[in-house]
Write a protein that holds these residues in place. Sequence first.
Motif, PDB file in Angstrom:
ATOM      1  N   PRO A 104     -36.436 -25.914 -66.161  1.00 40.86           N
ATOM      2  CA  PRO A 104     -36.596 -26.562 -64.840  1.00 40.86           C
ATOM      3  C   PRO A 104     -35.613 -27.693 -64.590  1.00 40.86           C
ATOM      4  O   PRO A 104     -35.308 -27.998 -63.435  1.00 40.86           O
ATOM      5  CB  PRO A 104     -38.042 -27.077 -64.879  1.00 40.86           C
ATOM      6  N   HIS A 105     -35.108 -28.320 -65.657  1.00 41.95           N
ATOM      7  CA  HIS A 105     -34.223 -29.485 -65.475  1.00 41.95           C
ATOM      8  C   HIS A 105     -32.749 -29.093 -65.384  1.00 41.95           C
ATOM      9  O   HIS A 105     -31.890 -29.952 -65.206  1.00 41.95           O
ATOM     10  CB  HIS A 105     -34.414 -30.463 -66.636  1.00 41.95           C
ATOM     11  N   LEU A 106     -32.463 -27.782 -65.506  1.00 45.78           N
ATOM     12  CA  LEU A 106     -31.072 -27.329 -65.445  1.00 45.78           C
ATOM     13  C   LEU A 106     -30.808 -26.575 -64.152  1.00 45.78           C
ATOM     14  O   LEU A 106     -31.698 -25.923 -63.598  1.00 45.78           O
ATOM     15  CB  LEU A 106     -30.760 -26.405 -66.629  1.00 45.78           C
ATOM     16  N   SER A 107     -29.592 -26.635 -63.685  1.00 42.96           N
ATOM     17  CA  SER A 107     -29.184 -25.881 -62.503  1.00 42.96           C
ATOM     18  C   SER A 107     -29.106 -24.400 -62.852  1.00 42.96           C
ATOM     19  O   SER A 107     -29.157 -24.015 -64.034  1.00 42.96           O
ATOM     20  CB  SER A 107     -27.809 -26.354 -62.017  1.00 42.96           C
ATOM     21  N   ALA A 108     -28.964 -23.572 -61.816  1.00 40.98           N
ATOM     22  CA  ALA A 108     -28.819 -22.134 -62.049  1.00 40.98           C
ATOM     23  C   ALA A 108     -27.616 -21.872 -62.947  1.00 40.98           C
ATOM     24  O   ALA A 108     -27.690 -21.070 -63.893  1.00 40.98           O
ATOM     25  CB  ALA A 108     -28.664 -21.409 -60.716  1.00 40.98           C
ATOM     26  N   ARG A 109     -26.511 -22.563 -62.672  1.00 38.43           N
ATOM     27  CA  ARG A 109     -25.300 -22.389 -63.479  1.00 38.43           C
ATOM     28  C   ARG A 109     -25.551 -22.750 -64.940  1.00 38.43           C
ATOM     29  O   ARG A 109     -25.167 -22.017 -65.857  1.00 38.43           O
ATOM     30  CB  ARG A 109     -24.158 -23.231 -62.914  1.00 38.43           C
ATOM     31  N   ASP A 110     -26.212 -23.870 -65.181  1.00 35.17           N
ATOM     32  CA  ASP A 110     -26.450 -24.312 -66.556  1.00 35.17           C
ATOM     33  C   ASP A 110     -27.475 -23.441 -67.267  1.00 35.17           C
ATOM     34  O   ASP A 110     -27.406 -23.254 -68.486  1.00 35.17           O
ATOM     35  CB  ASP A 110     -26.891 -25.774 -66.568  1.00 35.17           C
ATOM     36  N   ASN A 111     -28.436 -22.903 -66.524  1.00 36.17           N
ATOM     37  CA  ASN A 111     -29.379 -21.960 -67.117  1.00 36.17           C
ATOM     38  C   ASN A 111     -28.645 -20.715 -67.621  1.00 36.17           C
ATOM     39  O   ASN A 111     -28.915 -20.221 -68.713  1.00 36.17           O
ATOM     40  CB  ASN A 111     -30.450 -21.547 -66.101  1.00 36.17           C
ATOM     41  N   VAL A 112     -27.722 -20.230 -66.813  1.00 38.73           N
ATOM     42  CA  VAL A 112     -26.968 -19.035 -67.184  1.00 38.73           C
ATOM     43  C   VAL A 112     -26.047 -19.334 -68.373  1.00 38.73           C
ATOM     44  O   VAL A 112     -25.871 -18.507 -69.269  1.00 38.73           O
ATOM     45  CB  VAL A 112     -26.160 -18.508 -65.979  1.00 38.73           C
ATOM     46  N   ALA A 113     -25.484 -20.540 -68.391  1.00 38.14           N
ATOM     47  CA  ALA A 113     -24.527 -20.904 -69.438  1.00 38.14           C
ATOM     48  C   ALA A 113     -25.193 -21.247 -70.763  1.00 38.14           C
ATOM     49  O   ALA A 113     -24.517 -21.259 -71.804  1.00 38.14           O
ATOM     50  CB  ALA A 113     -23.685 -22.089 -68.966  1.00 38.14           C
TER      51      ALA A 113
END
Length: 359
Positions: A104-113
């Motif tokens: 929840p604390h990460l952006s979509a980009r960071d979740n994917v990365a």
Amino acid sequence: MSASPTNPPEQSAAEVAALLEIRNAAKRFGAVDVLKSISLNIASGEFLTLLGESGSGKTTLLRLIAGFEPPTAGEIWMGGERLDALPPYKRRVNTVFQNYALFPHLSARDNVAYGLRVKNTPASEISGRVEEALRMVKMQDFATYRPSKLSGGQQQRVALARALVNRPQLLLLDEPLSALDANLRKQMQSELKSLQREIGITFLFVTHDQEEAMALSDRIALLRDGALEQVASPREIYAHPATAYTAQFIGQTNLLRGEIRGSMATCDALRWPLEGSDGPVTFSLRPEAIRLCADGKLETNEVKFRAAVRQQFYGGSSELLEVECGKGQVLRVRIPARGPLTGEHDFVFSMADAIRVRE
């Protein structure tokens, strides 16, 4: 292949370019056999669905492939390599879970990365692969959004991108659409099928929803109490169910139980000529295979019967009737919408549409 009922031509086709081979896999928890000697091949680029009711073993089989559980017996191979001997992180397999499990604390980009960073992928490579994965699922415009700002469908796409960025050979999907509302679920079914065709990755999809399985799959593997009941294409498994259980689980059907005596099949009030050994018999007859016989015409290969309409359910373009045809026998009949029906009517079906099944 499988010791369970299958459609041989289609199963052989899958063997030609098998990516995943499950060989007599079994799983026991305590005294309970959750999986019973499952054998199944999945072709490269195939969309195969594990279908079954709760407790049938479909998620357990997925966990064996992913490496979250070891098999009690049997082997799993992928691309000529023994898969069940490898730890999960060394398998070219990724899983999309029912709850998506986004941070929840990460952006979509960071979740994917995230997965790439854990694997110490060079930073110069991460950016390009993440952008490519987001583009695949049409989420590049939402790369900076956190999950709380995304709809259920958008979260599902991010979860898919997070799996795809690892470039798996096999993508496991554990009921990933079950949390979506009905309309969004239909939309995501279409998008998921298109995405799988576009990227060409093998999908192993788990669901208890037979309509979803029929809409998405190249083949369906129906599980029952930890064993394979039937493996076939959606059209084949619907039109030619191997067992009474399959016929009832996949769509609606009328199970006609009776006997053959002297080359005549008798199922309560219904009778028609049929070659075969004398003894008990069961048929599956789909509701849409029965039609009103208003003109009284009958072909030589058809069975005609008279029945009283007990109930009628309007369904837009069609109507479902419950009709009683004598001796307490009640059948379901699906006809084009035509307005209220009462009283007795003549109905007819083709003998070829009464499919003989095993109990």
